[in-house]
Structure formats: C-alpha cells, structure tokens
Design a protein around this motif. Sequence first.
Motif, PDB file in Angstrom:
ATOM      1  N   UNK A  42      -1.638  16.396 -17.990  1.00 55.71           N
ATOM      2  CA  UNK A  42      -0.813  17.323 -18.772  1.00 55.71           C
ATOM      3  C   UNK A  42       0.676  17.134 -18.499  1.00 55.71           C
ATOM      4  N   UNK A  43       1.075  15.903 -18.225  1.00 52.45           N
ATOM      5  CA  UNK A  43       2.485  15.568 -18.046  1.00 52.45           C
ATOM      6  C   UNK A  43       3.094  16.027 -16.740  1.00 52.45           C
ATOM      7  N   UNK A  44       2.295  16.512 -15.795  1.00 53.99           N
ATOM      8  CA  UNK A  44       2.816  16.986 -14.513  1.00 53.99           C
ATOM      9  C   UNK A  44       2.225  16.145 -13.391  1.00 53.99           C
ATOM     10  N   UNK A  45       3.061  15.724 -12.465  1.00 53.15           N
ATOM     11  CA  UNK A  45       2.572  14.969 -11.313  1.00 53.15           C
ATOM     12  C   UNK A  45       1.889  15.920 -10.336  1.00 53.15           C
ATOM     13  N   UNK A  46       0.730  15.535  -9.794  1.00 54.23           N
ATOM     14  CA  UNK A  46      -0.004  16.414  -8.876  1.00 54.23           C
ATOM     15  C   UNK A  46       0.514  16.297  -7.441  1.00 54.23           C
ATOM     16  N   UNK A  47       1.739  16.732  -7.203  1.00 53.47           N
ATOM     17  CA  UNK A  47       2.367  16.593  -5.886  1.00 53.47           C
ATOM     18  C   UNK A  47       1.558  17.262  -4.784  1.00 53.47           C
ATOM     19  N   UNK A  48       1.116  18.478  -5.014  1.00 55.93           N
ATOM     20  CA  UNK A  48       0.438  19.247  -3.963  1.00 55.93           C
ATOM     21  C   UNK A  48      -0.876  18.598  -3.538  1.00 55.93           C
ATOM     22  N   UNK A  49      -1.537  17.903  -4.436  1.00 62.32           N
ATOM     23  CA  UNK A  49      -2.811  17.262  -4.110  1.00 62.32           C
ATOM     24  C   UNK A  49      -2.643  16.120  -3.108  1.00 62.32           C
ATOM     25  N   UNK A  50      -1.446  15.551  -3.027  1.00 64.28           N
ATOM     26  CA  UNK A  50      -1.201  14.473  -2.061  1.00 64.28           C
ATOM     27  C   UNK A  50      -0.347  14.947  -0.897  1.00 64.28           C
ATOM     28  N   UNK A  51      -0.176  16.269  -0.777  1.00 66.29           N
ATOM     29  CA  UNK A  51       0.506  16.826   0.384  1.00 66.29           C
ATOM     30  C   UNK A  51       2.017  16.849   0.301  1.00 66.29           C
ATOM     31  N   UNK A  52       2.600  16.797  -0.884  1.00 68.57           N
ATOM     32  CA  UNK A  52       4.050  16.810  -1.024  1.00 68.57           C
ATOM     33  C   UNK A  52       4.464  18.133  -1.647  1.00 68.57           C
ATOM     34  N   UNK A  57      11.676  19.271  -1.201  1.00 66.60           N
ATOM     35  CA  UNK A  57      12.326  17.973  -1.334  1.00 66.60           C
ATOM     36  C   UNK A  57      13.536  18.113  -2.251  1.00 66.60           C
ATOM     37  N   UNK A  58      14.723  17.999  -1.695  1.00 71.65           N
ATOM     38  CA  UNK A  58      15.945  18.109  -2.495  1.00 71.65           C
ATOM     39  C   UNK A  58      16.316  16.744  -3.083  1.00 71.65           C
ATOM     40  N   UNK A  59      16.404  15.753  -2.214  1.00 71.85           N
ATOM     41  CA  UNK A  59      16.712  14.411  -2.676  1.00 71.85           C
ATOM     42  C   UNK A  59      15.581  13.510  -2.202  1.00 71.85           C
ATOM     43  N   UNK A  60      14.835  12.992  -3.114  1.00 72.45           N
ATOM     44  CA  UNK A  60      13.633  12.231  -2.782  1.00 72.45           C
ATOM     45  C   UNK A  60      13.938  11.037  -1.890  1.00 72.45           C
ATOM     46  N   UNK A  61      15.032  10.362  -2.110  1.00 74.48           N
ATOM     47  CA  UNK A  61      15.339   9.158  -1.338  1.00 74.48           C
ATOM     48  C   UNK A  61      15.603   9.443   0.135  1.00 74.48           C
ATOM     49  N   UNK A  62      15.905  10.677   0.494  1.00 75.07           N
ATOM     50  CA  UNK A  62      16.174  10.999   1.896  1.00 75.07           C
ATOM     51  C   UNK A  62      14.900  11.309   2.671  1.00 75.07           C
ATOM     52  N   UNK A  63      13.774  11.415   1.999  1.00 80.19           N
ATOM     53  CA  UNK A  63      12.513  11.734   2.658  1.00 80.19           C
ATOM     54  C   UNK A  63      11.509  10.602   2.445  1.00 80.19           C
ATOM     55  N   UNK A  64      11.915   9.407   2.784  1.00 81.89           N
ATOM     56  CA  UNK A  64      11.081   8.240   2.551  1.00 81.89           C
ATOM     57  C   UNK A  64       9.772   8.310   3.330  1.00 81.89           C
ATOM     58  N   UNK A  65       9.813   8.847   4.551  1.00 78.41           N
ATOM     59  CA  UNK A  65       8.592   8.970   5.353  1.00 78.41           C
ATOM     60  C   UNK A  65       7.578   9.842   4.626  1.00 78.41           C
ATOM     61  N   UNK A  66       8.051  10.901   4.002  1.00 75.72           N
ATOM     62  CA  UNK A  66       7.154  11.823   3.314  1.00 75.72           C
ATOM     63  C   UNK A  66       6.671  11.232   1.987  1.00 75.72           C
ATOM     64  N   UNK A  67       7.559  10.626   1.251  1.00 79.86           N
ATOM     65  CA  UNK A  67       7.205  10.099  -0.061  1.00 79.86           C
ATOM     66  C   UNK A  67       6.311   8.860   0.055  1.00 79.86           C
ATOM     67  N   UNK A 141       0.263   0.107  11.647  1.00 79.14           N
ATOM     68  CA  UNK A 141       1.273   0.886  10.932  1.00 79.14           C
ATOM     69  C   UNK A 141       1.198   0.761   9.407  1.00 79.14           C
ATOM     70  N   UNK A 142       0.611  -0.310   8.910  1.00 77.85           N
ATOM     71  CA  UNK A 142       0.506  -0.491   7.459  1.00 77.85           C
ATOM     72  C   UNK A 142      -0.426   0.538   6.826  1.00 77.85           C
ATOM     73  N   UNK A 143      -1.280   1.164   7.609  1.00 75.74           N
ATOM     74  CA  UNK A 143      -2.149   2.210   7.097  1.00 75.74           C
ATOM     75  C   UNK A 143      -1.431   3.561   7.031  1.00 75.74           C
ATOM     76  N   UNK A 144      -0.248   3.655   7.653  1.00 71.38           N
ATOM     77  CA  UNK A 144       0.465   4.921   7.734  1.00 71.38           C
ATOM     78  C   UNK A 144       1.734   4.960   6.886  1.00 71.38           C
ATOM     79  N   UNK A 145       2.609   3.988   7.051  1.00 69.98           N
ATOM     80  CA  UNK A 145       3.879   4.005   6.333  1.00 69.98           C
ATOM     81  C   UNK A 145       4.428   2.593   6.257  1.00 69.98           C
TER      82      UNK A 145
END
Length: 154
Positions: A42-52, A57-67, A141-145
């Motif tokens: 329905x045109x919405x990304x399921x952020x909560x389903x993947x834990x985000x 998140x104010x600026x996505x690029x500053x939270x690379x570990x999370x994204x 580490x490739x399995x994590x980030x």
Amino acid sequence: MQQERFLQQKKYTQSWKTAYQLPTSADRLVIEFRNWFDRYCHGQLPWKEVGIDVSQVRNINHHRQQILDRYNQHTKHCHSCKEALLVVERLQAVLLIYFVITVCAVALFPDGLRLTLGLPLIAIALLGLGAYAWLRFWLRPKFYFVDYIHAHRQ
C-alpha cells in the motif's frame, strides 16, 4: 530508502509515477517493483517489521549502523543465514579449543616428542588460529553489518 522517505515526507499529491521519471526500458524492473509495492504494501515501507523506528531517525545517513543492520533485518529471519552463522560460531569455538588443547598438550610432551610431533601439531594449531581470526574478524561481521559506500563501488 532515503528517497522513499523524502517522497512520503513531502506528501506528494501525485503518485510515484509522476514524481519519478523512468523513461528507459532499463527502468522496467523498478516500475514493476513499484507496482508490486503499491499492490502489497500500500505504498508504505514496513519499517517497524524490520526493527526501525522512523520517528527516531532524523537523518537516515547518520544512522548507518541501524539502517544497514543486516542481522536484525535479514540474518535472524533467514533460516540459511542463521544456520550459517551458527556453523561459523561453532567452528570458531572448535578452532580455539583445538589451539588451546594442542599448546597445552605439546607443553607436556617429553623433549624428544616435542620436536618431532609437537612442532607439526603447533603449526597446524597456528593455521587453525589464523582460520579462527579470519572467521572472527572477516566472515562473522558480514552477518551483522556491512557498510555500503557508493564511492568505493565500481
């Protein structure tokens, strides 16, 4: 992902079909994905389903570990990756235990056996320790980030 957020934040009165220009046949995959995305998400990304939590998140690029958190977004949900990570962790434990037991055993060998049998065992144990380090610091580490920097890609 960031463009999707910008599109949702600006609340375009137009659809993505008019917000983006996709003029070539190479864009067909993107167009089909967007159609599928509209139909099933329905045109919405399921952020909560993947834990985000998007509100945090104010600026996505500053939270690379999370994204780019590969473990929470993929590994723990994928049976194959979860099993592969378990195998890597077990292999690490076996290699480390083998190294410790081998060094202790060779230290207890009599002088005559220490050179003839102990030296090859220590060499194999050191190779195992190198394999342990490779698993621990490169593969696991490739399995994590894994950071993705466009400038480094070709």
